[in-house]
Design a protein around this motif. Structure first.
Motif, PDB file in Angstrom:
ATOM      1  N   THR A   1       6.720 -19.826 -99.424  1.00 51.13           N
ATOM      2  CA  THR A   1       6.916 -21.065 -98.664  1.00 51.13           C
ATOM      3  C   THR A   1       8.203 -20.985 -97.847  1.00 51.13           C
ATOM      4  O   THR A   1       9.190 -20.440 -98.308  1.00 51.13           O
ATOM      5  CB  THR A   1       7.001 -22.264 -99.637  1.00 51.13           C
TER       6      THR A   1
ATOM      7  N   SER B   1       0.648 -23.088-103.292  1.00 48.38           N
ATOM      8  CA  SER B   1       1.801 -23.446-102.453  1.00 48.38           C
ATOM      9  C   SER B   1       1.331 -23.645-101.024  1.00 48.38           C
ATOM     10  O   SER B   1       0.185 -23.351-100.686  1.00 48.38           O
ATOM     11  CB  SER B   1       2.870 -22.348-102.520  1.00 48.38           C
TER      12      SER B   1
ATOM     13  N   TYR C   1       8.955 -19.676-105.199  1.00 53.59           N
ATOM     14  CA  TYR C   1       8.632 -20.317-103.912  1.00 53.59           C
ATOM     15  C   TYR C   1       8.648 -19.319-102.759  1.00 53.59           C
ATOM     16  O   TYR C   1       8.802 -19.695-101.606  1.00 53.59           O
ATOM     17  CB  TYR C   1       9.631 -21.441-103.624  1.00 53.59           C
TER      18      TYR C   1
END
Length: 1344
Positions: A313, A200, A310
């Motif tokens: 991020t 990521s 995620y």
């Protein structure tokens, strides 16, 4: 198939297991899969396998990992009749075998990535969000993984050595200009030898502004990696991957406009901003050449933290500050006011247009001009630009545009802030009532304009007896309307359209003509003469005029507005001539004008007229001596003066009625003959304008519309009685008229619930989370034809934390009074008052008012409960794992079907005056709650008693949609909370609650000033410093009595000063001991928790402190032994021994220290509680004990007080409610029987601590059966225990000493008891065969 599971039939479990992938041309793995050596529950054993290729040419392997997990299935060992070797052979299956790929790569970037493994034929391309398994990768060797992206061809390969565990690392990529980008690599070890690699980026910069933006880290010399020449020219559709590449510089980002937009200009870098949370705005400047002013673009920044996978991020969205959204049916043009001003129907240079249903980004062309927006309808011919309006705050209103003829066109404007963008939407107003209406009920035309608007075209005429809808021409100007009467030289008044109390008066000149009645009659009958011959005379329309030369009075044809024909009757009866007087200031009422300086009607002769002589009329100066010939009155259709028998007439009878004829004063012939008045003597006054000359002006609400009502003053006087009803808004009167009297229904509902309502929330475990009780509920609802009224009051609100073992039993309650000087607010906890009026439109709800008032509340949030509530309401399920980013400029608006319903309130008020907020963090959270906590995106900080004062939310006359109002309320209270952030920070525990100290000191000072209460000051100051400390322990009392003699104040006033710092000590010690608790083994920590829980529920803090100290010291002394044994038990082998020994050595120091800190904390708490004897913690009690949520059948039973008490008692005995749950309780005279899922306890009645009350405990493992037996007329319950015959190993009923008997008062009860115990025993054996989730088992990432 991948992702599927398959059950191995029981009769095949002893077969040899081998595996291979289907259709890949490889053999089965050589080593079979052994599950029998995994013996312990929750133990996981993993190993690698490889399948060789059938094709000898290709030296390919298919590798996979096998993880075998022993489920929490009951251990069944064969009984003693088997020999040891037979036992070794026998293994009970109860395992899950996972077949996992060796390496999985998952792409969490918004773009495609190419991967390769150095030195191996492994490579490929991966789409965003997808993952791929590398079956040929060997985790027993070093793996060098490389990644390349578009524009990033180079990377520093990542070395993954064998035996890698969970960790995070950065991977360096370089773009074609050798600029560095760091990607985040998170490696998760699912089982030994099976790795999942998540790739990521720290930040995605998503540009939705419509402008090219260039980014770089603040204070660095180069732009961020991945930006090239094309980024200067146009907006990049895909997100830019960004990281802080320079470790020396601060973690701030900066940006500028790309050079492609203004090639001549010099774009400047903006002020730095953080990418780690929140939203903000930055101004991007472009310096122009020459003396041209610089351009400024405002860009909104909105940071969203990633969730789910995620989590590493942050999505940073750069949005335009303003977005214009055209929801109307017209094509619209927009411009800044400075450019639209004076353009009329033309479009200035640089205007923006949008079609119906589309939206457009807007930036101010010039920041040095007023930031006011104008709009124009492009598809309406001759439509002129609207006035300017502000767009930088949440609002909604009508905007008014006019065509060249002055006709109004309205649009509804709604401004809402979403993220960092103001969305300004324009919609049609066909279905909406206008904001204003001008009702002219007078008889004269009225001209109005918005106060402060200079343009003459914006003056609007309202004809008599008509209404006109209106919206502000210039919304930025104050809300005043200026009124005058058209062409009457009238006064001007300004009306405030927000003021409903005001009653204003508008004066206008109203002169009269003195007309010869006969010449206006047309068909005058009464003289007997034929009408036809006099046609010319009857239509001549003659009035009194004055010859300018001779000042004589003559008859002339009426000319509207001719000043020499206008007269004014004064208060004394004189007829003043307007034509010969000076025009006056119209702002003075006409009645106040003097007759000085103006000529008035008189006769030409000096003396009075004698019989049968005609005296001409002329103008003279007013003269008191000539009052008889200067005083006039209109009587019976004639004009007479002060002398009896003389009237004004045309000279020469009927034939004298012609244009230019002389007018004289002569004898009244009709009096002599007692006939009708002859035509030549008929004179009446005709008003120049209709009405009385005074208009009454007022503003009244008509639902969402404010009506400016203009009525004639005399009409109001005459209708005074009918106007009493008029105080109601117009809508109601109209409705009363419209209403069909036949259908008139009235309804009144009264509901009184003294005991109130209780609401219990139970999750799927099942366990009770909270119990909310609302007591003293009164509902009074009245429905009349004209209105609906609702009055709701709730006397008391309390929400209890029902988790068993919690130290904070209350979640919300009404704050009690902290001292006796407070004004007692006896009102209910929550009160709602609403009055609703019927509405003419189905799309409008009209409320006279809606008032929601609450008392002061105390809110205590415990982290564990908060997370369980979030889980209960589906917060974790609603969390979509993948963050979708939209490549469009901006998200489509929510398309609503049709026009939304709007709500109008004359008054809307929501008042929550004060909240005392505490947050308590939890030390040990279960794994599912830990996972939920990680998705929250914000940490909880422990603080106590932060006093938050909130201003009420008030709105006057809002007319908005439901969403708009709710957002407005939320925004208000969010801002209020943010403004109190300092108070919350001041209450954080590690600071020792300085705000609490400040509050108490200020309270004491107030008491001193108000009541001269010295003791109160001392008490409050020390209450603050010691956080409500008091008289615990002899040393305190001695010190207090010493101070009493010294100072001469009462002991109870001085006592708290002796413990000056205990509150701060309590909090500091508590926080510190919590931190140390993390270094201890689970058993010791859960015992500490239990001691604390007992203190919180029983209030015996001092006892708990001593307990905690003793527990800590003993724990320290035995730490090395207990921790080592636990380590060997849980982890097994040498590694378990070493880790247990290490923990034990640390515990030798930390356990006694934590015990001492617990002692300090609990003692201080005890001191605090004694100081505030009337304080909240001693007053409030749980409404009821936590509910027992599972009955014997496993279903949710009804609430039972005795079961709840039994469950609490069981918790005190076992300290673990999940493992051993409550089944039944029976209270018998001197003892009680408590039946749980593992044992039956016979307890003595009375106050005993923990397990002291048990006089008989039988575990079901040892229980053979339970019988009822009788002896000498007494009934007993006989519990038969098992005895094991050592030779045979078979359980049989034991000898008599293993059959304890307990006396029961009745046979019925004994039968019931024995049935319950036997049932619980059979349930226990059933449970043995259930597969249950083991408690503290660390869930492997096997299922992911």
């Amino acid at each position: 198939m991948p992702g599927d599971s398959f059950a191995v039939p029981l009769h095949l479990t002893s077969w040899r297991l081998q595996a291979r992938p289907k259709g890949l041309g490889v053999f089965f793995c050589k080593a079979p899969i052994h599950w029998t050596n995994v013996v312990k529950t929750a133990e996981v054993s993993s190993s690698k396998r490889e399948c060789h290729s059938m094709d000898t040419e290709k030296n390919r392997f298919f590798r996979f990992c096998v993880a075998i997990k022993k489920e929490n299935y009951p251990d069944y060992m064969p009984s003693n009749i088997f020999s040891d070797s037979a036992k070794q052979i026998f293994r009970q299956p109860g395992h899950t075998i996972y077949l996992l790929p060796t390496v999985v790569i998952c792409n969490l970037l918004p773009c495609e990535l190419d991967f390769y493994v150095k030195g191996m034929p492994i490579n490929g391309t991966l789409k965003p969000g997808k993952e791929v398994a590398l079956h040929t990768a060997d985790t027993a060797q070093n793996i060098e993984l490389g990644v390349s992206l578009e524009n990033f061809p180079l990377c520093k390969e990542l070395l993954i050595p064998p035996g890698t565990q969970n960790y995070m690392v950065r991977m360096r990529l370089y773009d074609t200009n050798r600029r560095q980008l760091n990607l985040t690599i998170r490696i998760v070890c699912r089982a030994e030898g099976s790795l999942k690699i998540f790739i990521s980026a720290p930040y995605w910069l998503i540009n939705k502004t419509g402008l090219p933006l260039i980014f770089r880290q603040d204070n660095t010399k180069t732009d961020a990696a991945g930006q090239f020449e094309e980024h200067e020219l146009a907006r990049s559709l895909s997100p830019l991957l960004f990281c802080y590449a320079d470790k020396e510089q601060p973690n701030l980002c900066t940006m500028r406009i790309g050079r492609g937009i203004h090639p001549e200009g010099m774009p400047g870098w903006c002020q730095g901003f953080s990418l780690d949370g929140g939203s903000g705005v930055r101004a991007l400047k472009v310096i122009q050449h020459g003396n041209r002013p610089g351009l400024i673009y405002n860009i909104g920044i909105d940071v969203k933290k990633g969730r789910g996978r995620y989590i590493d991020t942050c999505m940073v969205i750069f949005a335009p500050r303003y977005l214009l959204d055209n929801k109307s049916s017209h094509k619209l043009a927009f411009a800044q006011r400075e450019f639209a001003r004076g353009q009329g129907t033309a479009n200035p240079e640089g205007y923006i247009s949008t079609l119906p249903g589309s939206s457009v980004v807007f930036h101010w062309p010039r920041n040095d001009y007023d930031q006011l927006l104008c709009v124009r309808l492009m598809d309406v011919p001759n439509c002129i630009w609207s006035g300017g309006f502000e767009v930088n705050k949440n609002n909604s209103f009508h905007i008014n545009m006019r065509d060249t003829l002055g006709k109004c066109f309205f649009l509804r404007v709604e401004i809402t802030l979403r993220g960092a963008t103001y969305r300004i939407s324009f919609s049609d107003t066909d279905q909406l009532p206008p904001p204003f209406r001008i009702d002219n009920f007078s008889k004269v035309p009225v001209v109005f304009t918005q106060h402060g608007v200079a343009e003459p075209r914006l003056r609007t005429e309202v004809k008599p007896m008509t209404s006109l809808d209106y919206a502000w021409d210039e919304p930025a100007l104050p809300p005043f309307i200026t009124l005058t009467v058209k062409g009457a030289g009238s006064s001007e008044i300004n009306c405030n359209m927000n003021d409903f109390q005001d009653n204003r008066q508008l004066y206008y000149e109203n002169f009269i003509y003195i007309a010869a009645t006969y010449t206006f009659s047309g068909l005058q009958e009464g003289t007997g003469r034929p009408v036809a011959s006099n046609k010319a005379v009857t239509c001549a329309e003659l009035v009194l005029d004055v010859s300018p030369k001779t000042q004589r009075v003559i008859l002339k044809k009426k000319e509207p507005g001719k000043r020499s024909q206008l007269w004014r009757m004064t208060g004394t009866g004189m007829l003043a001539h307007e034509g010969s007087s000076v025009p006056h200031n119209p702002n003075k009422p006409s009645a106040a004008r003097s007759t000085e300086g103006s000529a008035i009607l008189d006769i030409a002769g000096l003396a009075a007229v004698t019989d049968n002589r005609y005296e001409p009329l002329m103008l003279r100066k007013p003269d008191r001596r000539r009052s008889t010939t200067q005083t006039w009155s209109f009587r019976e259709g004639k004009l007479t003066c002060g002398l009896h028998g003389l009237v004004v007439q045309a000279k020469g009878g009927l034939s004298g009625l012609f244009d230019g004829a002389e007018v004289v004063l002569g004898p009244d012939t009709s009096m002599e003959i007692l006939g009708p008045v002859p035509p030549e003597q008929q004179f009446i006054n005709q008003k120049l304008r209709p009405g009385s000359g005074i208009l009454s002006i007022r503003v009244i609400p008509d639902g969402p519309t404010r009506a400016l009502q203009i009525t004639d003053f005399s009409q109001r006087k005459s209708d005074r009685s009918s106007y009493e009803v008029d105080e109601l808004p117009v809508t109601e009167q109209e409705l009363q008229k419209l209403k069909n009297p036949g259908t008139e229904q009235e309804l009144e509902v009264l509901v009184k619930l003294e005991g109130g309502l209780g609401l219990s929330l139970i999750n799927k475990v099942p366990e009770e989370l909270v119990f909310a009780s609302l007591t003293g509920i009164n509902v009074h609802y009245t429905q009349l034809a004209t209105s609906h009224m609702l009055e709701l009051s709730i006397q008391d609100v309390q929400v209890d934390n029902q988790l068993i073992g919690t130290t904070q039993p209350f979640m919300l309650y009404v704050t009690p009074l902290s001292n006796e000087n407070e004004v007692i607010e006896t009102g209910p906890a929550v009160q709602v008052n609403a009055v609703k009026f019927p509405s003419k439109s189905a799309l409008t709800n009209i409320y006279k008012h809606l008032m929601v008032t609450a008392q002061r509340f105390t809110v205590q949030i415990e982290e564990k409960l908060l997370l369980k509530l979030l889980s209960f309401f589906g917060y974790d399920q609603a969390e979509s794992e993948v963050e979708k980013y939209d490549e469009n400029l901006h998200e489509k608006t929510d398309e609503q079907g049709g026009t939304p319903i709007r709500y109008y309130f004359e008054n809307l008020k929501i008042s929550i005056p004060q909240i005392r907020l505490s947050v308590f963090t939890s030390n040990k959270l279960p794994l599912d709650l830990k996972a939920l906590k990680s998705t929250l995106g914000f940490p909880l900080i422990r603080f106590e008693d932060a006093v938050i004062n909130l201003d009420p939310f008030t709105r006057v006359h809002p007319y908005e949609t439901k969403e708009f109002i709710i957002n407005d309320i939320l925004k208000h209270f969010q801002e209020e909370l943010l403004s109190q952030a300092a108070r919350i920070l001041g209450s954080v525990d590690f600071l020792g609650n300085p705000m609490g100290l400040l509050n108490d000191v200020s309270e004491g000072v107030t008491g001193l000033i108000k009541y001269g209460n010295v003791g109160g000051l001392i008490r409050n100051v020390t209450h603050g410093v010691s956080n409500s400390a008091a008289k615990e322990g002899l040393w305190v009392t001695d010190l207090a009595s010493f101070m009493e003699q010294l100072l001469g104040v009462r002991v109870d006033e001085v006592l708290p000063i002796c413990l000056i710092a205990t509150g701060t000590v309590r909090k500091f010690a508590g926080t510190l001991s919590d931190g140390l608790g993390k270094t201890m083994d689970n058993r010791h920590q859960s015992e500490r928790e239990y001691i604390r829980y007992h203190a919180a529920t029983s209030g015996e803090h001092l006892v708990a402190g001593i307990h905690g100290l003793a527990h800590g010291i003993i724990g320290g002394l035995t730490s090395v032994i207990t921790s080592t044994v636990e380590g060997v038990k849980t982890e097994g082998g040498v590694s378990g021994f070493i880790s247990g020994l290490g923990k034990g050595l640390v515990g030798t120091v930390t356990k006694p220290v934590a015990g001492a800190l617990d002692f300090a904390s609990e003692t201080a708490q005890a001191v605090r509680d004694t100081a505030t004897l009337s304080g909240p913690r001693t007053q409030a009690q749980r409404v009821r004990k936590p509910r027992c949520c599972t009955g014997p059948r496993g279903l949710l039973p009804r609430y039972s007080e005795s079961q709840a008490e039994g469950q609490e008692q069981l918790f005190k005995l076992t300290d673990n409610i999940q493992d051993e749950f409550f089944i039944a309780v029976e209270n018998i005279d001197s003892y009680c029987v408590l039946i749980s899922s593992k044992a039956v306890y016979f307890l003595k009645s009375g106050d005993y601590v923990d397990r002291e009350a048990i006089f008989l405990e039988v575990k079901y493992d040892d229980l053979y059966h339970c019988l009822v037996s009788k002896d000498h007329g007494k009934v007993y319950v006989q519990v038969t225990k098992k005895a094991v015959n050592t030779s045979s190993g078979v359980s049989i009923p034991g000898p008599s000493q293993q059959k304890p008997m307990v006396h029961v008062k009745s046979e019925v009860l004994a039968v019931k008891l024995s049935q319950e115990i036997n049932y619980a025993k059979s349930l226990y054996y059933e449970q043995q065969l259930m597969l249950r989730l083991s408690e503290n088992q660390e869930q492997l990432e096997l299922d992911s």
